[in-house]
Scaffold this motif. Structure first.
Motif, PDB file in Angstrom:
ATOM      1  N   THR A  73      68.533  75.825  51.247  1.00 20.41           N
ATOM      2  CA  THR A  73      67.641  75.862  50.080  1.00 20.41           C
ATOM      3  C   THR A  73      66.652  74.703  50.118  1.00 20.41           C
ATOM      4  O   THR A  73      65.471  74.879  49.793  1.00 20.41           O
ATOM      5  N   LEU A 107      74.881  77.559  44.972  1.00 21.13           N
ATOM      6  CA  LEU A 107      73.946  76.439  45.157  1.00 21.13           C
ATOM      7  C   LEU A 107      74.522  75.394  46.116  1.00 21.13           C
ATOM      8  O   LEU A 107      73.819  74.890  47.001  1.00 21.13           O
ATOM      9  N   VAL A 141      68.809  81.847  46.900  1.00 22.70           N
ATOM     10  CA  VAL A 141      70.215  81.527  46.615  1.00 22.70           C
ATOM     11  C   VAL A 141      70.892  82.741  45.978  1.00 22.70           C
ATOM     12  O   VAL A 141      70.418  83.240  44.950  1.00 22.70           O
ATOM     13  N   THR A 157      74.713  76.769  49.798  1.00 21.10           N
ATOM     14  CA  THR A 157      73.427  76.992  50.485  1.00 21.10           C
ATOM     15  C   THR A 157      72.474  75.795  50.373  1.00 21.10           C
ATOM     16  O   THR A 157      71.279  75.931  50.635  1.00 21.10           O
TER      17      THR A 157
END
Length: 286
Positions: free
Chosen positions: A238, A231, A188, A234
């Motif tokens: 992730t 965060l 990230v 993605t």
């Protein structure tokens, strides 16, 4: 630790010895530097650690489930060099004649197979030492499972907590956040080692980090707004990274892999192999 099982990441060590040992050739012009490295490693393990069992695990030729769910996984890796491929068959012959079992399981990687075998050996009350340099493997470290790095450095829970400030089980969460270039896991943006450690320590795992995304904004961390935005942006990738970095330990394997044992070495075959490949120093030491 009388009951010691050593599980070797064979694929990792093939590459290691290919690049670390100068190119050796036999009289037929075939490369032998990987073979030479493996013989020295096996002899070293026997002499220094006196293992109850040794298992060598290789990647299967078939695509793993990770490649099926993410085509970019390990896409940055080059094809296996021809001079490594040429040594695979004689290397397997060597290992089998040492009496050491070889494991290759389709659909999963060597890392997964090592994790599964480690669990089996732990249930048998054996201490497990895994020979690898792969950070993914840190997640299965426990009171009876250790990583043996460079044949001498023992890494356990204490060492992981000291270096990463997290428990071994959180290594997949950590790698998903910071990335792992060797496996083409991007991580990230704006999240480095310290931020990842803070988030995991506070929220336990990646799943809880996303559950508490609104609370993260209040943390006193530099660039916190950019971190939260990153965060959120993605999230899908992730979560996928977490699947890619988490070992598959529930895969059903064949019965023959559950009761692996060392067998008596075939001295005649080994001596003939050493002579053929001009490894006469080992012929004298066998």
């Amino acid at each position: 630790m009388k009951k010691k099982t050593f599980i070797i990441d064979g694929t990792y060590y093939m590459y290691k010895y290919y690049y670390a040992i100068p190119m050796l050739k036999n009289k037929f012009g075939k490369p032998t530097n990987i073979i030479y490295g493996f013989i020295k490693m096996i002899r070293f393990i026997y002499k220094k650690y006196n293992p109850k069992k040794i298992i060598i695990v290789f990647d299967s030729k078939k695509k793993s489930f990770r490649k099926k769910i993410c085509n970019e996984y390990k896409q940055n890796r080059k094809k296996m060099p021809k001079k490594i491929i040429e040594q695979i068959e004689p290397l397997h012959f060597l290992i089998k004649n040492f009496g050491i079992p070889i494991v290759k399981i389709p659909l999963i990687e060597a890392d997964d197979a090592i994790g599964i075998l480690s669990k089996i050996e732990n249930k048998k009350k054996n201490f497990v030492f895994i020979l690898t340099n792969d950070k993914d493997m840190y997640q299965i470290i426990n009171s009876k499972t250790f990583i043996l790095k460079n044949l001498s450095e023992i890494i356990g829970t204490k060492e992981i907590k000291k270096k990463y400030k997290i428990y071994p089980k959180n290594i997949p969460d950590y790698l998903s956040l910071v990335g792992d270039r060797s496996d083409n896991i991007l991580g990230v943006p704006y999240i480095g080692k310290k931020t990842a450690q803070i988030l995991i320590k506070k929220y336990k795992n990646l799943k809880n980090i996303y559950k508490n995304i609104s609370k993260i904004k209040k943390l006193k961390i530099r660039n916190i707004n950019k971190i939260v935005a990153s965060l959120e942006k993605t999230k899908k990738k992730t979560i996928l990274s977490l699947k890619l970095t988490t070992l598959c330990l529930n895969f059903k394997i064949k019965k023959k892999f559950k009761n692996l044992k060392l067998h008596t070495p075939n001295i005649k075959n080994l001596n003939n192999f050493f002579i053929k490949n001009q490894l006469k120093s080992f012929y004298k030491k066998i």
